[in-house]
Design a protein around this motif. Sequence first.
Motif, PDB file in Angstrom:
ATOM      1  N   THR A 158      -4.732   3.475 -41.996  1.00  0.00           N
ATOM      2  CA  THR A 158      -5.979   3.330 -42.726  1.00  0.00           C
ATOM      3  C   THR A 158      -5.623   3.018 -44.168  1.00  0.00           C
ATOM      4  N   TYR A 159      -6.297   2.034 -44.742  1.00  0.00           N
ATOM      5  CA  TYR A 159      -5.958   1.564 -46.088  1.00  0.00           C
ATOM      6  C   TYR A 159      -7.193   1.661 -46.979  1.00  0.00           C
ATOM      7  N   LEU A 160      -7.138   2.561 -47.959  1.00  0.00           N
ATOM      8  CA  LEU A 160      -8.192   2.691 -48.961  1.00  0.00           C
ATOM      9  C   LEU A 160      -7.701   2.003 -50.225  1.00  0.00           C
ATOM     10  N   HIS A 161      -7.813   0.682 -50.259  1.00  0.00           N
ATOM     11  CA  HIS A 161      -7.159  -0.095 -51.309  1.00  0.00           C
ATOM     12  C   HIS A 161      -7.837   0.030 -52.664  1.00  0.00           C
ATOM     13  N   ASN A 162      -9.043   0.611 -52.712  1.00  0.00           N
ATOM     14  CA  ASN A 162      -9.726   0.820 -53.992  1.00  0.00           C
ATOM     15  C   ASN A 162      -9.542   2.224 -54.541  1.00  0.00           C
ATOM     16  N   ALA A 163      -8.975   3.125 -53.748  1.00  0.00           N
ATOM     17  CA  ALA A 163      -8.942   4.546 -54.104  1.00  0.00           C
ATOM     18  C   ALA A 163      -7.598   4.960 -54.685  1.00  0.00           C
ATOM     19  N   ALA A 164      -7.655   5.850 -55.664  1.00  0.00           N
ATOM     20  CA  ALA A 164      -6.455   6.494 -56.195  1.00  0.00           C
ATOM     21  C   ALA A 164      -6.202   7.785 -55.420  1.00  0.00           C
ATOM     22  N   ASP A 165      -4.957   8.227 -55.379  1.00  0.00           N
ATOM     23  CA  ASP A 165      -4.635   9.476 -54.688  1.00  0.00           C
ATOM     24  C   ASP A 165      -5.511  10.620 -55.183  1.00  0.00           C
ATOM     25  N   SER A 166      -5.714  10.691 -56.510  1.00  0.00           N
ATOM     26  CA  SER A 166      -6.451  11.817 -57.088  1.00  0.00           C
ATOM     27  C   SER A 166      -7.904  11.861 -56.651  1.00  0.00           C
ATOM     28  N   ASP A 167      -8.427  10.749 -56.149  1.00  0.00           N
ATOM     29  CA  ASP A 167      -9.833  10.699 -55.732  1.00  0.00           C
ATOM     30  C   ASP A 167     -10.025  10.954 -54.249  1.00  0.00           C
ATOM     31  N   VAL A 168      -8.929  11.085 -53.497  1.00  0.00           N
ATOM     32  CA  VAL A 168      -9.057  11.307 -52.053  1.00  0.00           C
ATOM     33  C   VAL A 168      -8.075  12.389 -51.592  1.00  0.00           C
ATOM     34  N   THR A 169      -7.863  13.409 -52.431  1.00  0.00           N
ATOM     35  CA  THR A 169      -6.868  14.431 -52.098  1.00  0.00           C
ATOM     36  C   THR A 169      -7.204  15.156 -50.798  1.00  0.00           C
ATOM     37  N   ASP A 170      -8.492  15.360 -50.516  1.00  0.00           N
ATOM     38  CA  ASP A 170      -8.861  16.047 -49.273  1.00  0.00           C
ATOM     39  C   ASP A 170      -8.466  15.220 -48.050  1.00  0.00           C
ATOM     40  N   LEU A 171      -8.517  13.900 -48.161  1.00  0.00           N
ATOM     41  CA  LEU A 171      -8.075  13.041 -47.062  1.00  0.00           C
ATOM     42  C   LEU A 171      -6.560  13.114 -46.895  1.00  0.00           C
ATOM     43  N   LEU A 172      -5.837  13.147 -47.994  1.00  0.00           N
ATOM     44  CA  LEU A 172      -4.376  13.167 -47.930  1.00  0.00           C
ATOM     45  C   LEU A 172      -3.858  14.447 -47.284  1.00  0.00           C
ATOM     46  N   ARG A 173      -4.571  15.549 -47.438  1.00  0.00           N
ATOM     47  CA  ARG A 173      -4.124  16.827 -46.883  1.00  0.00           C
ATOM     48  C   ARG A 173      -4.355  16.925 -45.380  1.00  0.00           C
ATOM     49  N   TYR A 174      -5.160  16.053 -44.826  1.00  0.00           N
ATOM     50  CA  TYR A 174      -5.579  16.183 -43.430  1.00  0.00           C
ATOM     51  C   TYR A 174      -4.434  15.787 -42.498  1.00  0.00           C
ATOM     52  N   PRO A 175      -4.086  16.615 -41.493  1.00  0.00           N
ATOM     53  CA  PRO A 175      -2.948  16.299 -40.603  1.00  0.00           C
ATOM     54  C   PRO A 175      -3.155  14.997 -39.842  1.00  0.00           C
ATOM     55  N   ARG A 176      -2.037  14.279 -39.631  1.00  0.00           N
ATOM     56  CA  ARG A 176      -2.122  13.007 -38.934  1.00  0.00           C
ATOM     57  C   ARG A 176      -0.912  12.821 -38.021  1.00  0.00           C
ATOM     58  N   THR A 177      -0.895  11.717 -37.271  1.00  0.00           N
ATOM     59  CA  THR A 177       0.200  11.396 -36.358  1.00  0.00           C
ATOM     60  C   THR A 177       0.709   9.997 -36.667  1.00  0.00           C
ATOM     61  N   GLY A 178       1.628   9.518 -35.822  1.00  0.00           N
ATOM     62  CA  GLY A 178       2.153   8.172 -35.986  1.00  0.00           C
ATOM     63  C   GLY A 178       1.118   7.093 -35.759  1.00  0.00           C
ATOM     64  N   LEU A 179      -0.031   7.468 -35.216  1.00  0.00           N
ATOM     65  CA  LEU A 179      -1.095   6.497 -35.002  1.00  0.00           C
ATOM     66  C   LEU A 179      -2.114   6.506 -36.138  1.00  0.00           C
ATOM     67  N   SER A 180      -1.862   7.291 -37.165  1.00  0.00           N
ATOM     68  CA  SER A 180      -2.922   7.444 -38.175  1.00  0.00           C
ATOM     69  C   SER A 180      -2.372   7.623 -39.582  1.00  0.00           C
ATOM     70  N   HIS A 181      -1.515   6.729 -40.005  1.00  0.00           N
ATOM     71  CA  HIS A 181      -1.003   6.765 -41.368  1.00  0.00           C
ATOM     72  C   HIS A 181      -2.119   6.412 -42.359  1.00  0.00           C
ATOM     73  N   LEU A 182      -2.013   6.940 -43.564  1.00  0.00           N
ATOM     74  CA  LEU A 182      -3.037   6.717 -44.587  1.00  0.00           C
ATOM     75  C   LEU A 182      -2.387   6.228 -45.875  1.00  0.00           C
ATOM     76  N   PHE A 183      -2.953   5.163 -46.448  1.00  0.00           N
ATOM     77  CA  PHE A 183      -2.428   4.613 -47.692  1.00  0.00           C
ATOM     78  C   PHE A 183      -3.579   4.360 -48.668  1.00  0.00           C
ATOM     79  N   THR A 184      -3.280   4.494 -49.952  1.00  0.00           N
ATOM     80  CA  THR A 184      -4.230   4.184 -51.018  1.00  0.00           C
ATOM     81  C   THR A 184      -3.604   3.134 -51.934  1.00  0.00           C
TER      82      THR A 184
END
Length: 390
Positions: A158-184
Amino acid sequence: MYLMRLSADELHALQLRNGLVPALEAAEVEQGRAGETSDGEKRAWRHSLPAVARDLRDAGLGAVDMMIEYKLPGRRGPADVILAGVHPATHAPSYVVAELKQWRRVTAAPDRAGRFVVANQTGKPKRHPAEQTADFCRALIKSHSALVGNEARLAGLTYLHNAADSDVTDLLRYPRTGLSHLFTRDSRGALIRFLRERLTAAPGRPAAELFAAGPVHARLEGLDPRGQLQWHGSGFRLASDPAAAQRFVLDSVRAAYTAQDKSVLVVTGTTAAHGSRLVSSAENTLNRAGYTTRVLSGPCTAAFPVCDVLFCEEPWLRSVEALPRPGRGGPDHIAPLLETMIKAARVPVFVLPSDLTAPADARDFDVLIRQAASALQASEKCIQLDREFR
């Protein structure tokens, strides 16, 4: 079936001529899908798709094919784009499902666990977008002939190309697997490295054609009456997926680094050997990203220079615990040392493996760390790598 397929280079050229959205709209009419796409989704065509094409080109992957708006029988909505190419290690077809979000600020819903509120959007709280991507990937794995028995060919992001890490910290903390990488946008460099790990510069057309020609079971096993896939497998454990485990730890570090309040991270559910490799990989990645790091794993020391991220492995803590004290009832040196370590780092990370044999009189380091964090009014967050994720 996808709405349109073209390489990243071709999409970039089409966008420069202002022809991308008109071409996609024409494809909608031709396939009888006119009216299915909202204005918000068309804005994603205009902004998000070119952002992915740019990142692919910057990674040297301009020849990778992009299958846009791929629909899967039994699924309510399409995948934004599926990337098709050749895996650099196996040389087999390799695919990446990408969910693209233009969200800028996201917070956890206060009264609904696992749901999130997107700034400037109304309606019900939303699922984690990486969870949405993982669900689509699982449906593909269970149904597509190119992937059944070849699960390693597929990854999700999942790519949140408009978001900074500091604005989506709750998303970054959420557990994920190899099928659900997250990038900002702050982790664009990590995204490019991830794409290079899954794809090569070779043309993606053969892999895309294999994917397009492969049959998809019209009736997916495991669908409930509402058409939602129920995952009946054993799920995934981050401990058995080193790449996913590292990304989750890194994302947790980034979330803690940008948060206003200090957090102490405790990593459990891994072996000592795997934990050491994870720490080494995470340290290298963070150093390349400009963070200052320190790893405590060898002989104990009382000097803790100020740093962004401090990794401490349990064997090091045990070496401290084993130091002689002036009598069994003498002052305890581990508690103040833990507090000093927590003060020294913006993000302290403690790795507590599950395969170490503790002495009979050993204490629970998780408890000691929690007490030290509490004394400093910092929260303790546990990353359980052996937890099952579905």
